[in-house]
Design a protein around this motif. Structure first.
Motif, PDB file in Angstrom:
ATOM      1  N   ASP A  69      61.893  71.173  -8.309  1.00  0.00           N
ATOM      2  CA  ASP A  69      62.088  70.738  -7.128  1.00  0.00           C
ATOM      3  C   ASP A  69      61.206  71.710  -6.126  1.00  0.00           C
ATOM      4  N   ARG A  70      60.841  71.157  -5.200  1.00  0.00           N
ATOM      5  CA  ARG A  70      59.968  71.801  -4.042  1.00  0.00           C
ATOM      6  C   ARG A  70      60.652  73.212  -3.715  1.00  0.00           C
ATOM      7  N   VAL A  71      62.207  73.083  -3.506  1.00  0.00           N
ATOM      8  CA  VAL A  71      62.651  74.337  -2.853  1.00  0.00           C
ATOM      9  C   VAL A  71      62.635  75.372  -3.682  1.00  0.00           C
ATOM     10  N   THR A  72      62.806  75.201  -5.166  1.00  0.00           N
ATOM     11  CA  THR A  72      62.308  76.093  -6.070  1.00  0.00           C
ATOM     12  C   THR A  72      60.975  76.847  -6.031  1.00  0.00           C
ATOM     13  N   LEU A  73      60.148  75.892  -5.748  1.00  0.00           N
ATOM     14  CA  LEU A  73      58.658  76.524  -5.911  1.00  0.00           C
ATOM     15  C   LEU A  73      58.532  77.197  -4.527  1.00  0.00           C
ATOM     16  N   TYR A  74      59.201  76.768  -3.514  1.00  0.00           N
ATOM     17  CA  TYR A  74      58.961  77.638  -2.248  1.00  0.00           C
ATOM     18  C   TYR A  74      59.445  78.926  -2.359  1.00  0.00           C
ATOM     19  N   ARG A  75      60.743  78.924  -2.720  1.00  0.00           N
ATOM     20  CA  ARG A  75      61.480  80.220  -3.121  1.00  0.00           C
ATOM     21  C   ARG A  75      60.660  81.307  -4.005  1.00  0.00           C
ATOM     22  N   THR A  76      60.212  80.725  -5.026  1.00  0.00           N
ATOM     23  CA  THR A  76      59.271  81.465  -6.084  1.00  0.00           C
ATOM     24  C   THR A  76      58.168  82.108  -5.426  1.00  0.00           C
ATOM     25  N   LEU A  77      57.285  81.328  -4.553  1.00  0.00           N
ATOM     26  CA  LEU A  77      56.306  81.756  -3.996  1.00  0.00           C
ATOM     27  C   LEU A  77      56.537  82.697  -2.952  1.00  0.00           C
ATOM     28  N   GLY A  78      57.673  82.556  -2.294  1.00  0.00           N
ATOM     29  CA  GLY A  78      58.268  83.569  -1.466  1.00  0.00           C
ATOM     30  C   GLY A  78      58.427  84.723  -1.917  1.00  0.00           C
ATOM     31  N   THR A  79      59.077  84.662  -3.069  1.00  0.00           N
ATOM     32  CA  THR A  79      59.592  85.924  -3.656  1.00  0.00           C
ATOM     33  C   THR A  79      58.210  86.801  -4.247  1.00  0.00           C
ATOM     34  N   ALA A 130      46.279  73.355   4.383  1.00  0.00           N
ATOM     35  CA  ALA A 130      47.131  74.041   3.528  1.00  0.00           C
ATOM     36  C   ALA A 130      47.317  75.480   3.376  1.00  0.00           C
ATOM     37  N   THR A 131      48.384  76.079   3.428  1.00  0.00           N
ATOM     38  CA  THR A 131      48.647  77.299   2.752  1.00  0.00           C
ATOM     39  C   THR A 131      48.251  77.489   1.487  1.00  0.00           C
ATOM     40  N   LYS A 132      47.371  78.670   1.207  1.00  0.00           N
ATOM     41  CA  LYS A 132      47.232  78.646  -0.421  1.00  0.00           C
ATOM     42  C   LYS A 132      47.444  79.902  -0.692  1.00  0.00           C
ATOM     43  N   TYR A 133      47.768  80.220  -2.001  1.00  0.00           N
ATOM     44  CA  TYR A 133      48.226  81.540  -2.538  1.00  0.00           C
ATOM     45  C   TYR A 133      47.344  81.880  -3.585  1.00  0.00           C
ATOM     46  N   ALA A 134      47.141  83.021  -4.108  1.00  0.00           N
ATOM     47  CA  ALA A 134      46.508  83.727  -4.964  1.00  0.00           C
ATOM     48  C   ALA A 134      47.023  84.724  -5.602  1.00  0.00           C
ATOM     49  N   LEU A 135      46.733  84.829  -6.894  1.00  0.00           N
ATOM     50  CA  LEU A 135      47.418  86.371  -7.480  1.00  0.00           C
ATOM     51  C   LEU A 135      46.538  87.470  -6.833  1.00  0.00           C
ATOM     52  N   CYS A 136      47.417  88.595  -6.598  1.00  0.00           N
ATOM     53  CA  CYS A 136      47.073  89.919  -5.953  1.00  0.00           C
ATOM     54  C   CYS A 136      46.340  90.763  -7.148  1.00  0.00           C
ATOM     55  N   ALA A 137      45.497  91.479  -6.577  1.00  0.00           N
ATOM     56  CA  ALA A 137      44.988  92.624  -7.854  1.00  0.00           C
ATOM     57  C   ALA A 137      46.000  93.527  -7.909  1.00  0.00           C
ATOM     58  N   ASP A 138      45.741  94.661  -8.854  1.00  0.00           N
ATOM     59  CA  ASP A 138      47.076  95.329  -9.114  1.00  0.00           C
ATOM     60  C   ASP A 138      47.660  96.300  -8.086  1.00  0.00           C
ATOM     61  N   CYS A 190      48.801  95.939  -5.440  1.00  0.00           N
ATOM     62  CA  CYS A 190      49.733  95.430  -4.204  1.00  0.00           C
ATOM     63  C   CYS A 190      51.196  95.707  -4.810  1.00  0.00           C
ATOM     64  N   THR A 191      51.987  96.231  -3.991  1.00  0.00           N
ATOM     65  CA  THR A 191      53.476  96.529  -4.239  1.00  0.00           C
ATOM     66  C   THR A 191      54.437  95.872  -3.460  1.00  0.00           C
ATOM     67  N   ASP A 192      55.636  96.157  -3.568  1.00  0.00           N
ATOM     68  CA  ASP A 192      56.624  95.181  -2.765  1.00  0.00           C
ATOM     69  C   ASP A 192      56.180  95.740  -1.229  1.00  0.00           C
ATOM     70  N   ILE A 248      52.823  90.000  -5.504  1.00  0.00           N
ATOM     71  CA  ILE A 248      52.306  89.470  -6.597  1.00  0.00           C
ATOM     72  C   ILE A 248      51.375  88.477  -6.140  1.00  0.00           C
ATOM     73  N   VAL A 249      51.400  87.424  -5.175  1.00  0.00           N
ATOM     74  CA  VAL A 249      50.531  86.599  -4.595  1.00  0.00           C
ATOM     75  C   VAL A 249      50.412  86.906  -3.053  1.00  0.00           C
ATOM     76  N   HIS A 250      49.058  86.534  -2.660  1.00  0.00           N
ATOM     77  CA  HIS A 250      48.838  86.598  -1.316  1.00  0.00           C
ATOM     78  C   HIS A 250      48.262  85.327  -0.462  1.00  0.00           C
ATOM     79  N   ARG A 251      48.588  85.477   0.613  1.00  0.00           N
ATOM     80  CA  ARG A 251      48.096  84.032   1.003  1.00  0.00           C
ATOM     81  C   ARG A 251      46.536  84.136   1.431  1.00  0.00           C
ATOM     82  N   VAL A 252      46.002  82.989   1.230  1.00  0.00           N
ATOM     83  CA  VAL A 252      44.636  82.644   1.503  1.00  0.00           C
ATOM     84  C   VAL A 252      44.367  81.631   2.424  1.00  0.00           C
ATOM     85  N   LEU A 253      43.880  81.922   3.197  1.00  0.00           N
ATOM     86  CA  LEU A 253      43.301  80.990   4.493  1.00  0.00           C
ATOM     87  C   LEU A 253      42.046  80.466   4.216  1.00  0.00           C
ATOM     88  N   ASP A 254      41.753  78.988   4.040  1.00  0.00           N
ATOM     89  CA  ASP A 254      40.567  78.402   3.872  1.00  0.00           C
ATOM     90  C   ASP A 254      40.823  77.121   4.935  1.00  0.00           C
TER      91      ASP A 254
END
Ligand SMILES: [Zn+2]
Ligand SMILES: [Zn+2]
Ligand SMILES: [Zn+2]
Length: 140
Positions: free
Chosen positions: A49-59, A75-83, A85-87, A65-71
């Motif tokens: 469900d959407r909530v699970t996906l939202y929470r997962t991306l937020g975490t 829509a807000t997009k996300y991409a994997l971070c390089a090594d 990035c930390t908490d 692990i992921v960062h926001r990508v503005l294009d």
């Protein structure tokens, strides 16, 4: 991001509990290699469900692990971070590239955002650079 990093590797490295949703979301990012919006993920992972996906991306964003990508898609997009990035500490100072033919946006990790000098009295908290053009896959 080394090619060999798996969803499990990433979750362990960031000391996150391993759940099916987290693994499946990560696999989508790893397998595709470009930025994805919530809607993209929902289409790929119809079982969650959407909530699970939202929470997962937020975490993932919180833990480097992921960062926001503005294009320009709106829509807000996300991409994997390089090594690096930390908490709570992202170091994603690279440019993003949006292809005008296939419409995909990707990280160009090797291309750093240039340092810009702002007028006195302005303070930057975030710099986003989006380059638009034609990607290597479309030009091939
Ligand atoms: Zn990051
Ligand atoms: Zn393209
Ligand atoms: Zn990026």
């Amino acid at each position: 991001m080394p090619e060999t990093a798996t969803a499990l590797d990433l979750l362990r490295r960031h000391q996150l509990r391993i759940t099916d949703a987290r693994q499946d979301v990560l696999r989508c990012f790893i397998g595709r290699g470009f930025a994805m919006s919530h809607a993209d993920l929902e289409a790929l992972l119809a079982d969650y469900d959407r909530v699970t996906l939202y929470r997962t991306l937020g975490t993932f964003e919180e833990h480097g692990i992921v960062h926001r990508v503005l294009d320009d898609s709106g829509a807000t997009k996300y991409a994997l971070c390089a090594d690096g990035c930390t908490d709570h500490h992202h170091h994603d100072d690279h440019v993003h590239f949006k292809c005008e033919l296939c419409g995909q946006t990707e990280c160009l990790d090797a291309v750093h955002v240039p340092t810009l000098v702002l007028p006195l009295g302005y303070q930057a908290t975030q710099v986003n650079v989006l380059i638009q053009g034609r990607c290597t896959r479309c030009l091939a």
